[in-house]
Write a protein that holds these residues in place. Sequence first.
Motif, short mmCIF file in Angstrom:
data_model
loop_
_atom_site.label_atom_id
_atom_site.label_comp_id
_atom_site.label_asym_id
_atom_site.label_seq_id
_atom_site.Cartn_x
_atom_site.Cartn_y
_atom_site.Cartn_z
N ALA A 1 -4.50 8.01 -5.01
CA ALA A 1 -3.72 7.10 -5.84
C ALA A 1 -4.51 5.85 -6.15
CB ALA A 1 -2.42 6.73 -5.13
N ASP A 2 -4.31 5.35 -7.37
CA ASP A 2 -4.92 4.10 -7.78
C ASP A 2 -4.08 3.49 -8.89
OD1 ASP A 2 -7.03 2.20 -9.08
OD2 ASP A 2 -8.03 2.95 -7.27
N SER B 1 -1.74 5.93 -10.89
CA SER B 1 -2.37 7.16 -11.35
C SER B 1 -2.67 8.01 -10.13
CB SER B 1 -3.66 6.87 -12.11
OG SER B 1 -3.39 6.18 -13.32
N ILE B 2 -2.39 9.31 -10.22
CA ILE B 2 -2.59 10.22 -9.10
C ILE B 2 -3.62 11.26 -9.50
CG2 ILE B 2 -1.54 11.84 -7.49
CD1 ILE B 2 -0.55 9.00 -7.15
N TRP C 1 -6.00 7.75 -0.25
CA TRP C 1 -6.26 9.19 -0.15
C TRP C 1 -5.38 9.83 0.91
CZ3 TRP C 1 -10.02 11.92 -2.96
CH2 TRP C 1 -10.82 11.12 -3.79
N GLY C 2 -5.00 11.06 0.66
CA GLY C 2 -4.33 11.87 1.65
C GLY C 2 -5.31 12.56 2.57
N GLN D 1 0.82 -1.17 0.00
CA GLN D 1 0.00 0.00 0.00
C GLN D 1 0.88 1.25 0.00
OE1 GLN D 1 -2.42 0.53 3.46
NE2 GLN D 1 -0.80 -0.06 4.88
N VAL D 2 0.23 2.38 -0.21
CA VAL D 2 0.93 3.65 -0.26
C VAL D 2 0.23 4.64 0.66
CG1 VAL D 2 -0.38 4.46 -2.27
CG2 VAL D 2 1.90 5.40 -1.80
N GLN D 3 1.01 5.47 1.32
CA GLN D 3 0.48 6.54 2.13
C GLN D 3 0.75 7.87 1.43
OE1 GLN D 3 2.92 4.28 3.86
NE2 GLN D 3 1.09 2.98 3.79
N LEU D 4 -0.20 8.80 1.54
CA LEU D 4 -0.12 10.08 0.85
C LEU D 4 -0.27 11.22 1.83
CD1 LEU D 4 -2.58 9.23 -2.07
CD2 LEU D 4 -0.09 9.05 -2.12
#
Length: 123
Positions: free
Chosen positions: A100-101, A33-34, A113-114, A1-4
């Motif tokens: 992000a996706d 994609s952002i 989501w941030g 996963q990613v954190q924003l």
Amino acid sequence: QVQLVESGGGLVQPGSSLRLSCVGSGSSLDDYSIGWFRQAPGQEREGAGCISSGDSAGTTFYPNSVKGRFTISRDNAKNTVYLQMNSLKPEDTAIYYCAADKRSCHRADFTYWGQGTQVTVSS
């Protein structure tokens, strides 16, 4: 996963510029994609632009409300996506979010989501 994490918001005068940053951690943002989204008081969330990844990497999309004024770019070395906002108008006032996706820009259900950053345009 990613954190924003978004940053760069503030109070500015009409006609001025602001650059928002979306910094990723946990994963490389160039795999995603952002999208940039915004939500004004009392209004529904709307898209403010998107930059693609994968086969369409680098392609950007903008709604008519911001086209010609907003620009999305990547700095992969910093794992950051920027939203450059020029010629700001009072109607641009909103909380701005990055998302992000790994799928395409043409969707509303971005996975990550941030927390958002406030942009206020007022004289």
